[in-house]
Design a protein around this motif. Structure first.
Motif, PDB file in Angstrom:
ATOM      1  N   ASN A 143      -4.315  -6.887  10.534  1.00  0.00           N
ATOM      2  CA  ASN A 143      -5.769  -6.871  10.725  1.00  0.00           C
ATOM      3  C   ASN A 143      -6.408  -5.568  10.262  1.00  0.00           C
ATOM      4  OD1 ASN A 143      -5.066  -5.022  12.723  1.00  0.00           O
ATOM      5  ND2 ASN A 143      -5.369  -6.486  14.395  1.00  0.00           N
ATOM      6  N   GLU A 144      -5.610  -4.537   9.943  1.00  0.00           N
ATOM      7  CA  GLU A 144      -6.095  -3.264   9.399  1.00  0.00           C
ATOM      8  C   GLU A 144      -7.087  -2.568  10.337  1.00  0.00           C
ATOM      9  OE1 GLU A 144      -4.893  -1.930   6.530  1.00  0.00           O
ATOM     10  OE2 GLU A 144      -3.546  -3.659   6.416  1.00  0.00           O
ATOM     11  N   MET A 145      -6.877  -2.745  11.612  1.00  0.00           N
ATOM     12  CA  MET A 145      -7.787  -2.151  12.596  1.00  0.00           C
ATOM     13  C   MET A 145      -7.300  -0.775  13.024  1.00  0.00           C
ATOM     14  SD  MET A 145     -10.337  -4.300  13.337  1.00  0.00           S
ATOM     15  CE  MET A 145     -10.851  -4.165  15.031  1.00  0.00           C
ATOM     16  N   PHE A 146      -8.264   0.047  13.490  1.00  0.00           N
ATOM     17  CA  PHE A 146      -8.022   1.372  14.066  1.00  0.00           C
ATOM     18  C   PHE A 146      -7.245   2.282  13.109  1.00  0.00           C
ATOM     19  CE2 PHE A 146      -8.018  -1.694  17.661  1.00  0.00           C
ATOM     20  CZ  PHE A 146      -9.253  -1.344  18.177  1.00  0.00           C
ATOM     21  N   LEU A 147      -7.729   2.306  11.865  1.00  0.00           N
ATOM     22  CA  LEU A 147      -7.132   3.191  10.858  1.00  0.00           C
ATOM     23  C   LEU A 147      -8.178   4.234  10.457  1.00  0.00           C
ATOM     24  CD1 LEU A 147      -5.126   0.485   8.850  1.00  0.00           C
ATOM     25  CD2 LEU A 147      -4.254   2.118  10.535  1.00  0.00           C
ATOM     26  N   THR A 148      -8.597   4.224   9.223  1.00  0.00           N
ATOM     27  CA  THR A 148      -9.571   5.222   8.771  1.00  0.00           C
ATOM     28  C   THR A 148     -10.805   4.597   8.117  1.00  0.00           C
ATOM     29  OG1 THR A 148      -8.430   5.442   6.638  1.00  0.00           O
ATOM     30  CG2 THR A 148      -7.754   6.943   8.416  1.00  0.00           C
ATOM     31  N   GLY A 149     -10.922   3.278   8.172  1.00  0.00           N
ATOM     32  CA  GLY A 149     -12.036   2.615   7.494  1.00  0.00           C
ATOM     33  C   GLY A 149     -13.288   2.545   8.351  1.00  0.00           C
ATOM     34  N   ASP A 150     -14.347   1.962   7.769  1.00  0.00           N
ATOM     35  CA  ASP A 150     -15.619   1.803   8.487  1.00  0.00           C
ATOM     36  C   ASP A 150     -16.386   0.608   7.934  1.00  0.00           C
ATOM     37  OD1 ASP A 150     -16.183   2.843   6.023  1.00  0.00           O
ATOM     38  OD2 ASP A 150     -17.610   4.344   6.741  1.00  0.00           O
ATOM     39  N   ILE A 151     -15.704  -0.544   7.819  1.00  0.00           N
ATOM     40  CA  ILE A 151     -16.358  -1.689   7.179  1.00  0.00           C
ATOM     41  C   ILE A 151     -16.505  -2.884   8.118  1.00  0.00           C
ATOM     42  CG2 ILE A 151     -15.741  -1.069   4.820  1.00  0.00           C
ATOM     43  CD1 ILE A 151     -13.709  -3.681   6.499  1.00  0.00           C
ATOM     44  N   PHE A 152     -16.206  -2.732   9.390  1.00  0.00           N
ATOM     45  CA  PHE A 152     -16.245  -3.846  10.336  1.00  0.00           C
ATOM     46  C   PHE A 152     -17.209  -3.506  11.472  1.00  0.00           C
ATOM     47  CE2 PHE A 152     -14.080  -6.324  13.860  1.00  0.00           C
ATOM     48  CZ  PHE A 152     -14.342  -7.574  13.331  1.00  0.00           C
ATOM     49  N   PRO A 153     -18.404  -4.123  11.515  1.00  0.00           N
ATOM     50  CA  PRO A 153     -18.922  -5.222  10.691  1.00  0.00           C
ATOM     51  C   PRO A 153     -19.521  -4.745   9.364  1.00  0.00           C
ATOM     52  CG  PRO A 153     -20.501  -4.662  12.379  1.00  0.00           C
ATOM     53  CD  PRO A 153     -19.313  -3.787  12.636  1.00  0.00           C
ATOM     54  N   SER A 154     -19.884  -5.686   8.520  1.00  0.00           N
ATOM     55  CA  SER A 154     -20.469  -5.365   7.218  1.00  0.00           C
ATOM     56  C   SER A 154     -21.881  -4.812   7.395  1.00  0.00           C
ATOM     57  CB  SER A 154     -20.503  -6.613   6.335  1.00  0.00           C
ATOM     58  OG  SER A 154     -21.285  -6.386   5.191  1.00  0.00           O
ATOM     59  N   GLY A 155     -22.079  -3.561   6.985  1.00  0.00           N
ATOM     60  CA  GLY A 155     -23.400  -2.955   7.086  1.00  0.00           C
ATOM     61  C   GLY A 155     -24.398  -3.574   6.136  1.00  0.00           C
TER      62      GLY A 155
END
Length: 330
Positions: A143-155
């Motif tokens: 699910n690629e959660m709690f890493l370094t991204g910031d795309i959930f939810p779609s801005g």
């Protein structure tokens, strides 16, 4: 004449009497509750790596931008309709004209409140869940959660829902509200699917973005009292500043008026001799005969008012004898 209609359209008009402010009705509360439940369900489905995560990976590995490359150039421009900066400027310009024409700040303040609520809620969710995007995925099927991204939810998706949906929210007629609602739905759906086509978002990112933006729009009636207070406060401050400026202009010294521009503190240009006053002040009686005049808070002196044994009250000075009177004479 088209020009006459154009100028008539540009004239200010009072706010429409039928422009009712949306209220938080029971139906609206029910839809908001269903939207928040859908939001929580999507988050749970991603956290539990359910079939929605498998769908995310299937669409990502399908790579739609490679399947239909002819759409890429057009959709690169279309997705700008979901970017916060360009859309905010465009919508703010339109609502600013409406605010000026109808002599109310409500359209601009409602938009500002909606964007603030959107940025806070979506930004907190992005940073809190820190999901990686498709281009930066690490493990297939995760699910690629709690890493370094910031795309959930779609801005992009949430912003498209709020920015274009606020026009329908502020519509003053039923017909305009229906047309703008359909337009906002088309833009929001188009921007969301475009981000999936370009590979910048998962499908679940877009689903959560739609829910986040719709929740903001549905919750806006709760913020109408704050908007009304802010409008009253801004208009009251404006009127106070105008009144203060007019008072300052009415009582400002002559040197501060526009006709004294380029003059010194007393209205005299640098290097020029001081001119006599235009209207000399009236002089006290006896000034023309050289009689000294009392200034300040000194009181007129009379011999009968002189204290015995001293001359502290005499106008000749402190402790001095008047001229022409011998010492000790009475």
């Amino acid at each position: 004449m088209p020009i006459d209609r154009l100028f008539a359209r540009l004239e200010q008009e009072p706010q429409r009497p039928d422009a009712a402010i949306p209220r938080m009705s029971r139906t609206r509360r029910s839809i908001l509750g269903a939207t928040l439940a859908f939001y929580a369900l999507i988050v749970y489905a991603v956290l539990s790596t359910s079939w929605l995560v498998r769908l995310d990976w299937q669409v990502m590995l399908f790579r739609p931008y490679k399947q239909w490359p002819g759409l890429h150039a057009f959709l690169d421009y279309f997705v700008v309709l979901g970017q916060r900066g360009p859309t905010a400027v465009l919508i703010a310009a339109w609502l600013g004209w409406r605010s000026w024409r109808q002599r109310t700040l409500r359209p601009l303040l409602v938009m500002a409140a909606a964007l603030l609520l959107l940025n806070v809620s979506v930004g907190a969710a992005k940073l809190g869940m820190a999901r990686e995007g498709p281009h930066y995925a690490n493990v297939i099927g995760s699910n690629e959660m709690f890493l370094t991204g910031d795309i959930f939810p779609s801005g992009h998706t949430a912003n498209a829902v709020v920015t274009w949906g606020i026009l329908a929210y502020l519509a003053t007629t039923s017909r305009a509200r229906r047309i703008l609602s359909v337009t906002a739905a088309v833009f929001a759906l188009g921007v969301g699917t475009t981000t999936v086509y370009l590979g910048t978002h998962w499908v679940t990112d877009v689903l959560l973005g739609w829910a986040a933006g719709l929740a903001v729009l549905l919750a806006m009636p709760w913020f109408e009292p704050i908007v009304a207070w802010a409008e009253w406060r801004l208009l009251t401050t404006r009127d106070a500043l105008r009144a203060g400026y007019r008072t300052f202009r009415a009582y400002a010294p002559e040197a501060l008026h526009p006709h004294a521009a380029g003059q010194g503190l007393h209205g005299v240009r640098a290097g020029e001799p001081a001119a006599p006053p235009r209207h000399p002040e009236p002089q006290p009686a006896g000034a023309a005969r050289g009689v000294p005049q009392l200034t300040g808070e000194l009181r007129p002196w009379h011999p009968a008012a002189r204290p015995q044994g001293g001359h502290q009250g005499s106008p000749a000075g402190y402790g001095e004898q008047p001229a022409g009177r011998p010492v000790g004479s009475h």
